[in-house]
Design a protein around this motif. Structure first.
Motif, mmCIF file in Angstrom:
data_model
loop_
_atom_site.group_PDB
_atom_site.id
_atom_site.type_symbol
_atom_site.label_atom_id
_atom_site.label_comp_id
_atom_site.label_asym_id
_atom_site.label_seq_id
_atom_site.Cartn_x
_atom_site.Cartn_y
_atom_site.Cartn_z
ATOM 1 N N UNK A 170 157.299 36.870 -39.455
ATOM 2 C CA UNK A 170 158.497 36.546 -38.683
ATOM 3 C C UNK A 170 158.297 37.027 -37.250
ATOM 4 N N UNK A 171 159.367 37.034 -36.496
ATOM 5 C CA UNK A 171 159.383 37.616 -35.147
ATOM 6 C C UNK A 171 158.383 36.975 -34.199
ATOM 7 N N UNK A 172 158.345 35.633 -34.219
ATOM 8 C CA UNK A 172 157.524 34.883 -33.262
ATOM 9 C C UNK A 172 156.029 35.039 -33.526
ATOM 10 N N UNK A 173 155.667 35.041 -34.793
ATOM 11 C CA UNK A 173 154.276 35.301 -35.179
ATOM 12 C C UNK A 173 153.292 34.289 -34.614
ATOM 13 N N UNK A 174 153.678 33.023 -34.532
ATOM 14 C CA UNK A 174 152.720 32.014 -34.085
ATOM 15 C C UNK A 174 152.326 32.239 -32.631
ATOM 16 N N UNK A 216 165.534 18.878 -28.818
ATOM 17 C CA UNK A 216 165.979 19.094 -27.440
ATOM 18 C C UNK A 216 167.204 18.256 -27.129
ATOM 19 N N UNK A 217 167.254 17.041 -27.688
ATOM 20 C CA UNK A 217 168.417 16.183 -27.472
ATOM 21 C C UNK A 217 169.654 16.788 -28.146
ATOM 22 N N UNK A 218 169.485 17.323 -29.345
ATOM 23 C CA UNK A 218 170.612 17.902 -30.081
ATOM 24 C C UNK A 218 171.052 19.252 -29.512
ATOM 25 N N UNK A 219 170.104 20.093 -29.152
ATOM 26 C CA UNK A 219 170.414 21.455 -28.721
ATOM 27 C C UNK A 219 170.440 21.625 -27.209
ATOM 28 N N UNK A 220 169.824 20.690 -26.514
ATOM 29 C CA UNK A 220 169.724 20.790 -25.063
ATOM 30 C C UNK A 220 168.369 21.349 -24.666
ATOM 31 N N UNK A 221 167.733 20.754 -23.666
ATOM 32 C CA UNK A 221 166.399 21.209 -23.266
ATOM 33 C C UNK A 221 166.396 22.599 -22.630
ATOM 34 N N UNK A 222 167.566 23.073 -22.235
ATOM 35 C CA UNK A 222 167.631 24.403 -21.614
ATOM 36 C C UNK A 222 167.630 25.528 -22.635
ATOM 37 N N UNK A 223 167.666 25.195 -23.927
ATOM 38 C CA UNK A 223 167.650 26.197 -24.985
ATOM 39 C C UNK A 223 166.206 26.606 -25.287
ATOM 40 N N UNK A 224 165.771 27.750 -24.809
ATOM 41 C CA UNK A 224 164.399 28.175 -25.145
ATOM 42 C C UNK A 224 164.316 28.603 -26.608
ATOM 43 N N UNK A 225 163.132 28.489 -27.165
ATOM 44 C CA UNK A 225 162.932 28.916 -28.549
ATOM 45 C C UNK A 225 162.929 30.438 -28.621
ATOM 46 N N UNK A 226 163.711 30.986 -29.542
ATOM 47 C CA UNK A 226 163.722 32.439 -29.738
ATOM 48 C C UNK A 226 162.444 32.900 -30.413
ATOM 49 N N UNK A 227 161.981 32.106 -31.363
ATOM 50 C CA UNK A 227 160.790 32.486 -32.126
ATOM 51 C C UNK A 227 160.134 31.228 -32.684
ATOM 52 N N UNK A 228 158.832 31.303 -32.853
ATOM 53 C CA UNK A 228 158.076 30.238 -33.507
ATOM 54 C C UNK A 228 157.271 30.916 -34.608
ATOM 55 N N UNK A 229 157.690 30.676 -35.847
ATOM 56 C CA UNK A 229 157.064 31.329 -36.994
ATOM 57 C C UNK A 229 156.260 30.326 -37.809
ATOM 58 N N UNK A 230 155.352 30.839 -38.607
ATOM 59 C CA UNK A 230 154.478 29.999 -39.409
ATOM 60 C C UNK A 230 154.412 30.567 -40.818
ATOM 61 N N UNK A 231 154.454 29.684 -41.808
ATOM 62 C CA UNK A 231 154.282 30.060 -43.209
ATOM 63 C C UNK A 231 153.183 29.172 -43.765
ATOM 64 N N UNK A 232 152.147 29.774 -44.348
ATOM 65 C CA UNK A 232 151.039 29.014 -44.920
ATOM 66 C C UNK A 232 150.748 29.569 -46.309
ATOM 67 N N UNK A 233 150.756 28.688 -47.290
ATOM 68 C CA UNK A 233 150.429 29.080 -48.649
ATOM 69 C C UNK A 233 150.204 27.834 -49.481
#
Length: 153
Positions: free
Chosen positions: A89-93, A112-129
């Motif tokens: 978690x916590x922006x691992x990617x 971006x259309x739904x949330x607005x392009x000015x909304x930066x991503x808080x975190x980008x996480x990855x799950x692999x299994x």
């Protein structure tokens, strides 16, 4: 990478012990290279272990014993039958695998259309299994989007 390791793929879940009690079990965390993780993940057997016939109500093996000595650690060899998966978690990617993050597009047009392009991503996480790694039913306490490249959630 910091990789999660369990004996049967069920980490971060409540498990039934042989005495009938319940215990919250977390996976062991081990450090390994991306190449080692990929080799282990591809080498895991996908067949269920037929020796485990004593199951709880969730069809998971009842744990006969659980002690710190039975949990693999970075200083111990991980048993071949262990299930490995990457679940940070916590922006691992962006933080742990920045070169892989660069391979993704900078945004998702419909998001971006739904949330607005000015909304930066808080975190980008990855799950692999693979299919042996199971995520317990849970509710996240934040809004998120996820994408399944292969398999099912």
């Amino acid at each position: 990478l910091t990789v999660d390791v369990t004996s049967d793929g069920h980490g971060d879940s409540v498990r039934t012990m042989s005495d009938g009690s319940s215990m919250f079990i977390q996976p062991a965390e081990c450090e390994m290279t991306i190449d080692d993780f990929r080799r282990r993940l591809r080498g895991q057997t996908t067949a269920h272990d037929d020796r485990r016939t004593n199951l709880d109500v969730n069809s998971r093996p009842i744990l006969a014993d659980y002690s710190i000595s039975s949990v693999p650690s970075a200083s111990k060899k991980i048993p071949d039958e262990s299930v490995v998966y990457y679940s940070r978690q916590n922006d691992c990617l962006r933080k742990e695998i920045p070169d892989l993050y660069k391979a993704f597009p900078p945004g998702i047009a419909w998001a971006e259309e739904a949330l607005g392009p000015e909304q930066p991503l808080d975190a980008v996480n990855l799950w692999v299994g693979n299919e042996r790694a199971v995520s317990s039913m849970h509710k996240d306490h934040y809004e998120n989007l996820f994408y399944v490249a292969s398999g099912e959630k």
